[in-house]
Design a protein around this motif. Structure first.
Motif, PDB file in Angstrom:
ATOM      1  N   LYS A 453      36.059  24.235   9.141  1.00  0.00           N
ATOM      2  CA  LYS A 453      35.053  23.328   8.568  1.00  0.00           C
ATOM      3  C   LYS A 453      33.668  23.879   8.863  1.00  0.00           C
ATOM      4  N   GLU A 454      32.816  23.815   7.858  1.00  0.00           N
ATOM      5  CA  GLU A 454      31.463  24.364   7.971  1.00  0.00           C
ATOM      6  C   GLU A 454      30.423  23.291   7.675  1.00  0.00           C
ATOM      7  N   ASP A 455      29.215  23.538   8.163  1.00  0.00           N
ATOM      8  CA  ASP A 455      28.096  22.646   7.863  1.00  0.00           C
ATOM      9  C   ASP A 455      26.835  23.493   7.740  1.00  0.00           C
ATOM     10  N   LEU A 456      25.854  22.952   7.064  1.00  0.00           N
ATOM     11  CA  LEU A 456      24.589  23.657   6.863  1.00  0.00           C
ATOM     12  C   LEU A 456      23.432  22.737   7.226  1.00  0.00           C
ATOM     13  N   ILE A 457      22.589  23.224   8.128  1.00  0.00           N
ATOM     14  CA  ILE A 457      21.348  22.520   8.465  1.00  0.00           C
ATOM     15  C   ILE A 457      20.233  23.246   7.733  1.00  0.00           C
ATOM     16  N   SER A 458      19.567  22.556   6.830  1.00  0.00           N
ATOM     17  CA  SER A 458      18.519  23.174   6.026  1.00  0.00           C
ATOM     18  C   SER A 458      17.226  22.401   6.226  1.00  0.00           C
ATOM     19  N   LYS A 521      23.388  35.774  14.524  1.00  0.00           N
ATOM     20  CA  LYS A 521      24.662  35.053  14.504  1.00  0.00           C
ATOM     21  C   LYS A 521      25.209  34.944  15.928  1.00  0.00           C
ATOM     22  N   PHE A 522      25.620  33.742  16.299  1.00  0.00           N
ATOM     23  CA  PHE A 522      26.185  33.484  17.621  1.00  0.00           C
ATOM     24  C   PHE A 522      27.659  33.094  17.461  1.00  0.00           C
ATOM     25  N   ILE A 523      28.542  33.811  18.129  1.00  0.00           N
ATOM     26  CA  ILE A 523      29.978  33.549  18.068  1.00  0.00           C
ATOM     27  C   ILE A 523      30.430  33.082  19.447  1.00  0.00           C
ATOM     28  N   LEU A 524      31.060  31.896  19.502  1.00  0.00           N
ATOM     29  CA  LEU A 524      31.431  31.288  20.772  1.00  0.00           C
ATOM     30  C   LEU A 524      32.899  31.558  21.117  1.00  0.00           C
ATOM     31  N   GLU A 525      33.255  31.251  22.362  1.00  0.00           N
ATOM     32  CA  GLU A 525      34.601  31.547  22.858  1.00  0.00           C
ATOM     33  C   GLU A 525      35.700  30.810  22.095  1.00  0.00           C
ATOM     34  N   ASP A 526      35.382  29.655  21.508  1.00  0.00           N
ATOM     35  CA  ASP A 526      36.410  28.882  20.793  1.00  0.00           C
ATOM     36  C   ASP A 526      36.447  29.215  19.298  1.00  0.00           C
ATOM     37  N   ASN A 527      35.835  30.365  18.927  1.00  0.00           N
ATOM     38  CA  ASN A 527      35.788  30.857  17.544  1.00  0.00           C
ATOM     39  C   ASN A 527      34.844  30.069  16.643  1.00  0.00           C
ATOM     40  N   SER A 528      34.108  29.132  17.204  1.00  0.00           N
ATOM     41  CA  SER A 528      33.036  28.511  16.420  1.00  0.00           C
ATOM     42  C   SER A 528      31.866  29.488  16.383  1.00  0.00           C
ATOM     43  N   TRP A 529      30.993  29.330  15.397  1.00  0.00           N
ATOM     44  CA  TRP A 529      29.832  30.218  15.298  1.00  0.00           C
ATOM     45  C   TRP A 529      28.707  29.519  14.539  1.00  0.00           C
ATOM     46  N   PHE A 530      27.495  30.034  14.743  1.00  0.00           N
ATOM     47  CA  PHE A 530      26.394  29.585  13.895  1.00  0.00           C
ATOM     48  C   PHE A 530      25.446  30.741  13.627  1.00  0.00           C
ATOM     49  N   ALA A 545      26.838  26.518  10.398  1.00  0.00           N
ATOM     50  CA  ALA A 545      27.724  26.259  11.533  1.00  0.00           C
ATOM     51  C   ALA A 545      29.168  26.217  11.056  1.00  0.00           C
ATOM     52  N   SER A 546      30.083  26.708  11.901  1.00  0.00           N
ATOM     53  CA  SER A 546      31.494  26.720  11.540  1.00  0.00           C
ATOM     54  C   SER A 546      32.362  26.486  12.765  1.00  0.00           C
ATOM     55  N   VAL A 547      33.450  25.720  12.569  1.00  0.00           N
ATOM     56  CA  VAL A 547      34.418  25.474  13.637  1.00  0.00           C
ATOM     57  C   VAL A 547      35.827  25.589  13.053  1.00  0.00           C
TER      58      VAL A 547
END
Length: 572
Positions: A453-458, A521-530, A545-547
């Motif tokens: 699931k993704e989201d966009l902050i604009s 781009k930031f990639i986190l340990e749980d495979n989420s990223w923004f 953003a993506s999770v």
């Protein structure tokens, strides 16, 4: 020279139309005057985009003429017999700006091929390659509100011009004085001198034949296309004729048009923000659907390079699929169809942008094909297609981005909603014959690969102050890299301006082999990223953003929590 001096020059110049001067004299807001004249409308890698109004930081016949004079100088210096195709969409002043560009190019000895009436952006890309011109221009502001228009420049490969060509063109534009240096001749004179040819039905037919060739399950479409019930809206844009022509040519005869949005109208009376990402543009189509009960609803934006798809959920509600979801559906469908037809190979390649869902990687892996990431902007997908053709290293199957852009085939080098409409119709038809719809097909993919699931902050930041804030926000983040977001450790940081990938866990750095861009781009340990980046076409900063969740609700909860944490991090 400060903004007020430039403003006064426009008022005093004999070259500026009296109606334009009247508009300027009626301005009472000093901030508005400053914003219109404190700089020139920026010519980026995609060209110009801005509000339609008088001023150096607005789009009007004068800024279009200046940009075209600079482009003409670049083309004359770079090509022995320079030429250019020009197309335009349904926006206000699009035809006028296209004619202005044609007059300037012809006056500089550049042979012009001008579409006789409005056409989608991708058809311009096709025409450049088909005719073999040095360049192309399309007048459009894509999905922006009615106040905007734009000017996109294409190279001889049919893709938006590369960074190097854009930089060289910009140098010529900067050297051009808007009052002294612009050459122009009338269209009838250009035509008489052999410097202007109008493009019409012949090139259209060639394009339609190429699009028809992209159908994969040809027998399925030939035998059953008429069984698919479609609602289509052009959203007052340029897609009406080409999309309907292609559907009809392929046998999709059960097509219902949203009449209130059928005809071109630059004021977009039923859709103030004519973007297929916006559910409101489909309100009329959804009301029609309650009576018609279609298998498929889709709509194209004003220049017909983006397409939005509506599905009916189990609850009975209609929902606009995200660009990521449509891209994943197409990825799986096309690879599955190629497998079924016996033409799938390990050279087959999907291309997506770095802000687009990683679910595409999971789908590509399941078929044993390659997936490549490029920077945001479809021109980078076009560049990869060109590389594949030159080297034979890969077979391009599909390119897509989260912002509702899709492409297959190599004859167009920009996102193409006409092509996408044909592929989506075939996909919907296939699933209908399997006894399910696109909503169920998507659910099956989530169950197989995980709930992405993704989201966009604009965030819109208008004017000079806004641009400075955008620059400052990204610079501050670059100087103060977070080690965690919402309690989850940051594993990788990809800085595309510095072309470096930092592995925070291993404390190592490697190079990124992509063009430089002010994106992190930031990639986190749980495979989420923004990802954070300034918009290339609007006065906005965008955070993607993506999770990945175990269930739909889990993913929804995760992305909500993640977005809150990102906003806290960025103080927004």
């Amino acid at each position: 020279m400060n903004y007020k001096e430039v403003y006064n020059m426009w008022l005093e110049s004999k070259l500026i139309d009296e109606q334009i001067k009247k508009e300027l004299l009626e301005l009472t807001d000093e901030k508005e005057i400053e914003d219109r004249f404190y700089k020139n409308l920026e010519f980026g890698t995609g060209g110009l985009r801005g509000k339609i109004a008088a001023g150096t930081n607005r789009i009007n016949i004068y800024t279009v003429a200046k940009a075209t004079q600079g482009l003409a100088k670049y083309l004359v210096a770079s090509f022995e017999n320079p030429s250019a195709c020009i197309a335009y969409d349904s926006r206000n002043f699009s035809a006028t700006f296209a004619e202005t560009a044609a007059k300037v190019l012809a006056a500089n000895g550049v042979k012009v091929y001008l579409y006789e009436s409005l056409r989608p952006t991708p058809m311009l890309s096709f025409a450049v390659r088909h005719i073999g011109t040095s360049s192309g221009i399309v007048i459009t502001a894509s999905h922006n509100p009615k106040e905007y228009n734009g000017y996109k420049v294409y190279g001889s490969d049919g893709g938006q011009i590369t960074d190097a060509a854009a930089a060289a063109t910009l140098n010529y534009i900067d050297e051009t004085d808007i009052f002294r240096d612009i050459k122009m001749i009338e269209l009838d004179e250009a035509e008489a001198k052999g410097l202007l040819t109008y493009i019409g039905e012949e090139v259209d037919k060639a394009y339609y034949e190429k699009v028809a060739g992209l159908v994969i399950r040809k027998d399925l479409v030939k035998k059953h296309a008429s069984e698919l019930n479609i609602i289509y809206t052009p959203i007052h844009g340029s897609g009406n004729i080409p999309v309907r022509t292609m559907l009809k040519n392929l046998g999709y005869t059960n097509v219902h048009i949203v009449k209130q949005q059928e005809l071109p109208d630059g004021n977009f009376p039923t859709a103030p923000y004519p973007n297929p990402e916006n559910p409101q543009v489909f309100n009329i189509a959804v009301e029609m659907a309650k009576e018609i009960g279609p298998d498929l609803i889709f709509g194209t934006d004003p220049d017909c390079d983006r397409i939005g798809v509506i599905v009916k959920e189990e609850s009975g509600d209609y929902k606009v699929l995200t660009g990521n979801q449509v891209g994943v559906l197409l990825t799986d469908y096309m690879l599955n169809a190629r497998l079924g037809e016996g033409i799938l190979t390990d050279k087959d390649t999907i291309i997506k942008t770095i802000v687009t869902t990683e679910m595409a990687q999971a789908v590509a892996d399941s078929y044993g094909v390659q997936l490549m990431n490029v920077l945001t902007g479809f021109k980078y997908i076009g560049e990869k297609i060109e590389q594949f053709e030159q080297t034979g290293s890969n077979n391009f199957v599909l390119g897509f981005e989260e912002s509702y852009g899709y492409l297959s085939g190599g004859f167009v080098r920009d996102k193409d909603a006409v092509i996408a409409a044909v592929l989506i119709a075939e996909m919907a038809l296939y699933y209908k014959k399997q006894g399910k719809d696109l909503a169920k097909a998507l659910q099956d993919l989530f169950e197989k690969h995980g709930y992405y699931k993704e989201d966009l902050i604009s965030i819109e930041m208008q004017g000079k102050d806004g641009q400075e804030k955008i620059t400052s926000m990204i610079a501050d983040l670059r100087d103060n890299l977070p080690t965690e977001v919402g309690g989850v450790k940051v594993q990788l940081v990809e800085d595309y301006k510095l072309s470096q990938r930092y592995n925070k866990q291993e404390n190592s750095i490697e190079s990124i082999d992509l063009p430089k861009s002010n994106v992190i781009k930031f990639i986190l340990e749980d495979n989420s990223w923004f990802v954070i980046r300034p918009s290339g076409t609007e006065p906005k900063i965008k955070i993607y953003a993506s999770v990945v969740g175990k269930t739909s609700q889990d993913a929804t909860d995760k992305v909500h929590t993640f977005v809150v944490a990102i906003k806290d991090l960025l103080h927004i």
